[in-house]
Design a protein around this motif. Structure first.
Motif, short mmCIF file in Angstrom:
data_model
loop_
_atom_site.label_atom_id
_atom_site.label_comp_id
_atom_site.label_asym_id
_atom_site.label_seq_id
_atom_site.Cartn_x
_atom_site.Cartn_y
_atom_site.Cartn_z
N ASP A 29 1.04 -1.12 0.11
CA ASP A 29 0.01 -0.13 0.10
C ASP A 29 0.77 1.27 -0.02
O ASP A 29 0.65 2.24 -0.90
N LEU A 49 -3.33 5.83 2.16
CA LEU A 49 -3.65 4.50 2.90
C LEU A 49 -4.63 4.43 3.58
O LEU A 49 -5.26 3.20 3.22
N ILE A 52 -7.16 3.17 0.47
CA ILE A 52 -6.95 1.99 0.08
C ILE A 52 -7.62 1.00 1.07
O ILE A 52 -8.23 0.16 0.81
N GLU A 53 -7.56 1.09 2.26
CA GLU A 53 -7.98 0.02 3.20
C GLU A 53 -9.50 0.22 3.53
O GLU A 53 -10.16 -0.90 3.41
#
Length: 87
Positions: A29, A49, A52-53
């Motif tokens: 990531d 980040l 993305i999560e």
């Protein structure tokens, strides 16, 4: 020659079933966010980040919802009630 082809296909499928450790996932990531041009340690990098999560979690929820067994199930089971004898 023909028996080798199914074996190669099976091996290719199994090779794709590897799982990543949380550390490997985080590194991937971070690499992705770096490739987008965000600097490590910046607020934009942290937001990248996080996005993305969040995308990963939304995809996981969507996959779980697509399975039939993940839906709520109602079980109807009639309970016999004894009728008192009439006098």
């Amino acid at each position: 020659m023909k028996p080798i082809v199914p074996t190669l296909i099976a091996l290719a499928v199994l090779a794709g079933c590897t799982t990543m450790t949380p550390e490997e996932r985080r590194a991937a990531d971070e690499e992705t966010c770096g490739e987008y041009g965000f600097r490590n340690g910046s607020e934009a990098f942290a937001e990248c980040l996080q996005r993305i999560e969040l995308d990963r979690r939304a995809e996981r929820r969507a996959n779980m919802a697509s399975f039939e067994f993940s839906r709520p199930m109602v079980v109807y089971r009639p309970v016999p009630v004894p009728v008192p004898p009439s006098n």
